[in-house]
Design a protein around this motif. Structure first.
Motif, PDB file in Angstrom:
ATOM      1  N   GLY A   1      -9.840   7.967   6.168  1.00  0.00           N
ATOM      2  CA  GLY A   1      -9.201   8.328   4.911  1.00  0.00           C
ATOM      3  C   GLY A   1      -8.152   9.401   5.072  1.00  0.00           C
ATOM      4  N   VAL A   2      -8.451  10.417   5.853  1.00  0.00           N
ATOM      5  CA  VAL A   2      -7.474  11.497   6.082  1.00  0.00           C
ATOM      6  C   VAL A   2      -6.248  10.961   6.825  1.00  0.00           C
ATOM      7  CG1 VAL A   2      -7.075  13.661   7.307  1.00  0.00           C
ATOM      8  CG2 VAL A   2      -9.186  13.333   5.999  1.00  0.00           C
ATOM      9  N   LEU A   3      -6.484  10.143   7.862  1.00  0.00           N
ATOM     10  CA  LEU A   3      -5.357   9.579   8.619  1.00  0.00           C
ATOM     11  C   LEU A   3      -4.442   8.753   7.725  1.00  0.00           C
ATOM     12  CD1 LEU A   3      -7.117   8.422  11.935  1.00  0.00           C
ATOM     13  CD2 LEU A   3      -5.453  10.271  11.695  1.00  0.00           C
ATOM     14  N   MET A   4      -5.031   7.909   6.889  1.00  0.00           N
ATOM     15  CA  MET A   4      -4.222   7.029   6.054  1.00  0.00           C
ATOM     16  C   MET A   4      -3.529   7.804   4.934  1.00  0.00           C
ATOM     17  SD  MET A   4      -6.277   3.434   5.891  1.00  0.00           S
ATOM     18  CE  MET A   4      -4.778   2.589   5.430  1.00  0.00           C
ATOM     19  N   THR A   5      -4.190   8.794   4.382  1.00  0.00           N
ATOM     20  CA  THR A   5      -3.566   9.598   3.333  1.00  0.00           C
ATOM     21  C   THR A   5      -2.388  10.384   3.884  1.00  0.00           C
ATOM     22  OG1 THR A   5      -5.695   9.794   2.189  1.00  0.00           O
ATOM     23  CG2 THR A   5      -3.970  11.340   1.566  1.00  0.00           C
TER      24      THR A   5
ATOM     25  N   VAL B   1       1.506  10.057   2.737  1.00  0.00           N
ATOM     26  CA  VAL B   1       2.286  11.196   2.242  1.00  0.00           C
ATOM     27  C   VAL B   1       3.538  11.415   3.090  1.00  0.00           C
ATOM     28  CG1 VAL B   1       2.255  13.694   1.924  1.00  0.00           C
ATOM     29  CG2 VAL B   1       0.301  12.320   1.189  1.00  0.00           C
ATOM     30  N   THR B   2       3.419  11.203   4.399  1.00  0.00           N
ATOM     31  CA  THR B   2       4.553  11.443   5.311  1.00  0.00           C
ATOM     32  C   THR B   2       5.413  10.207   5.546  1.00  0.00           C
ATOM     33  OG1 THR B   2       3.070  11.040   7.192  1.00  0.00           O
ATOM     34  CG2 THR B   2       3.388  13.327   6.496  1.00  0.00           C
ATOM     35  N   GLY B   3       5.075   9.096   4.888  1.00  0.00           N
ATOM     36  CA  GLY B   3       5.907   7.897   4.984  1.00  0.00           C
ATOM     37  C   GLY B   3       5.816   7.170   6.309  1.00  0.00           C
ATOM     38  N   LEU B   4       4.621   7.086   6.877  1.00  0.00           N
ATOM     39  CA  LEU B   4       4.448   6.444   8.185  1.00  0.00           C
ATOM     40  C   LEU B   4       3.937   5.011   8.078  1.00  0.00           C
ATOM     41  CD1 LEU B   4       2.900   9.387  10.237  1.00  0.00           C
ATOM     42  CD2 LEU B   4       5.268   8.611  10.221  1.00  0.00           C
ATOM     43  N   GLY B   5       4.262   4.335   6.980  1.00  0.00           N
ATOM     44  CA  GLY B   5       3.792   2.974   6.795  1.00  0.00           C
ATOM     45  C   GLY B   5       4.280   1.998   7.835  1.00  0.00           C
ATOM     46  N   PHE B   6       5.367   2.351   8.510  1.00  0.00           N
ATOM     47  CA  PHE B   6       5.926   1.445   9.517  1.00  0.00           C
ATOM     48  C   PHE B   6       4.973   1.209  10.684  1.00  0.00           C
ATOM     49  CE2 PHE B   6       7.111   5.686  10.886  1.00  0.00           C
ATOM     50  CZ  PHE B   6       6.853   5.650  12.250  1.00  0.00           C
ATOM     51  N   VAL B   7       3.945   2.055  10.854  1.00  0.00           N
ATOM     52  CA  VAL B   7       3.025   1.858  11.982  1.00  0.00           C
ATOM     53  C   VAL B   7       2.274   0.538  11.867  1.00  0.00           C
ATOM     54  CG1 VAL B   7       2.724   4.333  12.388  1.00  0.00           C
ATOM     55  CG2 VAL B   7       1.160   3.145  10.857  1.00  0.00           C
ATOM     56  N   ALA B   8       2.249  -0.028  10.654  1.00  0.00           N
ATOM     57  CA  ALA B   8       1.615  -1.342  10.498  1.00  0.00           C
ATOM     58  C   ALA B   8       2.331  -2.401  11.319  1.00  0.00           C
ATOM     59  CB  ALA B   8       1.603  -1.751   9.022  1.00  0.00           C
ATOM     60  N   ASP B   9       3.616  -2.148  11.635  1.00  0.00           N
ATOM     61  CA  ASP B   9       4.385  -3.114  12.415  1.00  0.00           C
ATOM     62  C   ASP B   9       3.957  -3.143  13.879  1.00  0.00           C
ATOM     63  OD1 ASP B   9       5.804  -3.626  10.120  1.00  0.00           O
ATOM     64  OD2 ASP B   9       7.363  -2.157  10.572  1.00  0.00           O
TER      65      ASP B   9
ATOM     66  N   LEU C   1      -4.645  -0.699   7.578  1.00  0.00           N
ATOM     67  CA  LEU C   1      -3.278  -0.579   7.073  1.00  0.00           C
ATOM     68  C   LEU C   1      -2.547  -1.913   7.153  1.00  0.00           C
ATOM     69  CD1 LEU C   1      -0.822   0.977   6.114  1.00  0.00           C
ATOM     70  CD2 LEU C   1      -0.442   1.735   8.462  1.00  0.00           C
ATOM     71  N   THR C   2      -2.704  -2.606   8.273  1.00  0.00           N
ATOM     72  CA  THR C   2      -2.048  -3.901   8.433  1.00  0.00           C
ATOM     73  C   THR C   2      -2.553  -4.897   7.403  1.00  0.00           C
ATOM     74  OG1 THR C   2      -1.887  -3.472  10.810  1.00  0.00           O
ATOM     75  CG2 THR C   2      -1.513  -5.730  10.083  1.00  0.00           C
ATOM     76  N   ASP C   3      -3.886  -4.944   7.210  1.00  0.00           N
ATOM     77  CA  ASP C   3      -4.463  -5.824   6.190  1.00  0.00           C
ATOM     78  C   ASP C   3      -3.919  -5.485   4.808  1.00  0.00           C
ATOM     79  OD1 ASP C   3      -5.999  -7.452   7.746  1.00  0.00           O
ATOM     80  OD2 ASP C   3      -7.827  -6.275   7.565  1.00  0.00           O
ATOM     81  N   THR C   4      -3.865  -4.196   4.507  1.00  0.00           N
ATOM     82  CA  THR C   4      -3.452  -3.763   3.177  1.00  0.00           C
ATOM     83  C   THR C   4      -2.008  -4.134   2.889  1.00  0.00           C
ATOM     84  OG1 THR C   4      -5.010  -1.910   3.221  1.00  0.00           O
ATOM     85  CG2 THR C   4      -3.173  -1.747   1.688  1.00  0.00           C
TER      86      THR C   4
ATOM     87  N   ASN D   1       3.688   3.255   0.985  1.00  0.00           N
ATOM     88  CA  ASN D   1       3.144   4.593   1.206  1.00  0.00           C
ATOM     89  C   ASN D   1       2.047   4.930   0.195  1.00  0.00           C
ATOM     90  OD1 ASN D   1       4.815   5.197   3.417  1.00  0.00           O
ATOM     91  ND2 ASN D   1       6.488   5.770   2.070  1.00  0.00           N
ATOM     92  N   GLN D   2       2.235   4.521  -1.066  1.00  0.00           N
ATOM     93  CA  GLN D   2       1.199   4.773  -2.062  1.00  0.00           C
ATOM     94  C   GLN D   2      -0.038   3.927  -1.794  1.00  0.00           C
ATOM     95  OE1 GLN D   2       1.346   7.192  -4.421  1.00  0.00           O
ATOM     96  NE2 GLN D   2      -0.814   6.708  -4.784  1.00  0.00           N
ATOM     97  N   GLU D   3       0.153   2.719  -1.227  1.00  0.00           N
ATOM     98  CA  GLU D   3      -1.005   1.906  -0.848  1.00  0.00           C
ATOM     99  C   GLU D   3      -1.849   2.647   0.184  1.00  0.00           C
ATOM    100  OE1 GLU D   3      -2.328  -0.624  -2.015  1.00  0.00           O
ATOM    101  OE2 GLU D   3      -0.838  -1.760  -3.110  1.00  0.00           O
ATOM    102  N   MET D   4      -1.182   3.287   1.139  1.00  0.00           N
ATOM    103  CA  MET D   4      -1.926   4.043   2.147  1.00  0.00           C
ATOM    104  C   MET D   4      -2.684   5.202   1.525  1.00  0.00           C
ATOM    105  SD  MET D   4       0.412   4.123   5.570  1.00  0.00           S
ATOM    106  CE  MET D   4       1.935   4.550   4.756  1.00  0.00           C
ATOM    107  N   ILE D   5      -2.046   5.863   0.549  1.00  0.00           N
ATOM    108  CA  ILE D   5      -2.729   6.959  -0.136  1.00  0.00           C
ATOM    109  C   ILE D   5      -3.932   6.418  -0.908  1.00  0.00           C
ATOM    110  CG2 ILE D   5      -2.490   8.693  -1.957  1.00  0.00           C
ATOM    111  CD1 ILE D   5       0.451   8.979  -1.116  1.00  0.00           C
TER     112      ILE D   5
END
Length: 566
Positions: A114-118, A122-130, A269-272, A290-294
């Protein structure tokens, strides 16, 4: 930032329509019939007591209803995360014999995820799903499905094995079968459960197959006295709601949990992102990565504080909610409240649920994880990507779930690097009936101007591929008859680093000494600015940069008088 931006559920509540209420309540009640047995089954898959699956489901749905942006997605324990959680808790930390320790470790794992994904949201790292490409993910999921299937076979047959990993578990299962440990009644119940779930999914998809199977199995226990024939039952669940408990583990366990949390967060994250994109396209909503990750992060944190374990989005449960008419996050809230009411007032409702049926639920879910049509399509369309899927499958099957996810990520990254390292390269010509200049491999009858070579390099120029570029240009320079101009069709070159700039300077001097002129056309303005900053124009005359290929070709034709020929 306003509170509504951080809490999309507040915004949904403010604009809620009364017409949605009936559909949301109905969808929530229907969804509960799936949430309860799957939550319990996936908790067992993760090596945790079944009741923790219900605690986890309740809390993650409530948290996502506040912080999650999607009105459609449904969260909960997931079949793809279960083996990863078990690999950390049971396989590495050996918590299988102590449920109290297992719950504490599982809760800490959820907190870390939860902490990692939040933080990532917040920091906009959604691209790691790629980092997980589709081919490697297909292979990984197939390996995961096989791992799940083998791990559940002993439970399906009414006995247990003391082994971890696909091959040891398969070997132990075969030994158990050979030793006559199968409980016939358990196998009959479990096998019938799988058959009933799959038949209903194929023939009557609108009927909740898992619920029907659970109800039929509970009735069968009472009618046929299956408990007396060796079929283990879930038993009465603890009455009441979970207590607030802050996870606490030893420092020595924390490092292992953090490593597992990274892999779990990446898969979740990839699933989401993939599920959010699919359902947003169907409902007309916008994906807010990013909000999905939060939202997923806070859901994991909430579950961790009430004896829960890591969760993700579920395509199957989301589909059930959508088909049942869900309009907002209230559907998940209704599901969570209904589970809470069951625990408060009728904890014995599932007392007679056979454990082989939980194994059947997990096995049925694992079968749906295998995408054979996608594998066939990869094999037909692109063998290299099919090979990546096969390697990812073997990594999970032979090395284990956590090592498998690491290999899958590494394969995806290496595949990206390979494409940039050895990009497609083409000599261009003028093809009859087609405007512009095209690959002579595709148009072998294309015309060229004697002494002129048009060369395209389909990647940015950087340290790793600069040698490949240089060697190809050298080969072109050695052709007979020797070219006078080599024109680089530079539109695909989106960057040039300092290593490549040094290579170009040396290459230009080498070609000039051989009487060959190196020319650039269609170089992007930002790349041209870097060329100027690198002072490449000291050796490469600025007049050798042309805005288009047509301009470069026209200049060469005007200087040499050459005419097009085959």
């Amino acid at each position: 930032m306003p509170m509504r931006a951080w809490m999309p559920g507040v915004e949904t509540a403010a604009g809620y329509r009364r017409a949605w209420l009936g559909r949301d309540v109905t969808a929530g009640l229907v969804l509960t019939t799936l949430l309860v047995p799957q939550g319990m089954a996936y908790a067992e898959l993760a090596g945790l007591p079944p009741i923790t699956g219900l605690y986890t489901t309740m809390l993650c749905l409530l948290a996502y209803a506040v912080f999650g942006p999607s009105r459609t997605l449904v969260l909960g324990p997931d079949s793809s995360l279960g083996p990863m959680i078990a690999a950390v808790l049971v396989g590495v930390l050996g918590s299988g014999g102590d449920p109290v320790k297992a719950i504490a470790l599982g809760s800490m794992l959820a907190l870390l995820v939860g902490v990692l994904m939040t933080v990532a949201g917040v920091t906009g790292l959604g691209f790691v799903a790629d980092l997980l490409s589709k081919p490697t993910r297909i292979g990984y999921m197939c390996g995961l499905a096989l791992t799940i299937l083998v791990s559940q076979l002993p439970k399906l047959c009414g006995f247990s094995v003391d082994a971890d990993g696909l091959i040891p578990e398969a070997t132990a299962f075969v030994r158990g079968v050979a030793a006559g440990e199968i409980v016939p009644a358990a196998l009959l119940v479990g096998g019938s459960g799988i058959a009933l779930i799959k038949v209903l999914q194929w023939w009557l998809p609108k009927v909740p197959g898992v619920l029907a199977t659970v109800v039929v199995s509970i009735i069968a226990v009472s009618v046929f006295g299956l408990e007396g024939n060796g079929v283990e039952l879930v038993g009465a669940l603890p009455q009441g709601l979970p207590r607030l408990t802050v996870p606490h583990v030893s420092w020595s366990d924390l490092g292992v949990l953090l490593g597992g949390a990274v892999g779990i967060a990446l898969v979740s994250l990839t699933d989401t992102i993939s599920n959010a994109s699919a359902y947003a396209a169907r409902s007309g909503q916008e994906v807010r990565g990013n909000q999905e990750m939060i939202g997923i992060g806070t859901a994991n944190i909430a579950a961790s504080l009430f004896q829960g374990f890591p969760v993700s989005t579920s395509a199957s449960r989301t589909a059930v909610a959508e088909q049942s008419g869900a309009k907002s996050q209230l559907t998940g809230v209704v599901g969570a409240v209904t589970i809470g009411l069951i625990l408060l007032f009728v904890p014995g409702l599932l007392r007679n649920l056979p454990l082989p049926i939980l194994a059947a639920v997990v096995i049925a879910a694992s079968m749906s994880m295998v995408d054979l049509p996608a594998l066939r399509r990869l094999r037909q369309q692109r063998r290299t990507e099919f090979s990546l899927a096969v390697v990812a499958f073997l990594a999970v099957a032979l090395l284990g779930v956590l090592a498998g996810i690491a290999v899958a990520v590494a394969l995806s990254v290496l595949n990206i690097f390979r494409r940039a390292w050895w990009p497609y390269q083409a000599v261009l010509g003028r093809a009859a009936g087609v405007s512009g200049y095209h690959d002579v491999q595709v148009y072998p009858d294309a015309e060229h101007l004697p002494g002129l070579v048009l060369f395209r390099f389909d990647a940015p120029l950087f340290f790793a591929n600069s040698r490949v570029f240089r060697e190809h240009i050298r080969r072109l320079a050695r052709t007979d008859p020797r070219p006078t101009w080599i024109v680089i069709a530079a539109e695909p070159i989106t960057d040039i680093d300092t290593t490549a700039a040094d290579m170009l300077e040396e290459l230009d001097e080498e070609l000039t000494a051989a009487g060959i002129t190196l020319v650039f056309a269609e170089l992007k303005s930002m790349v041209r600015a870097k060329v100027d900053r690198y002072k490449l124009t000291r050796t490469i005359d600025p007049t050798r940069f042309f805005p288009t290929l047509d301009d470069a070709v026209a200049s060469y034709a005007a200087r040499t008088g050459a005419d097009w020929s085959r």
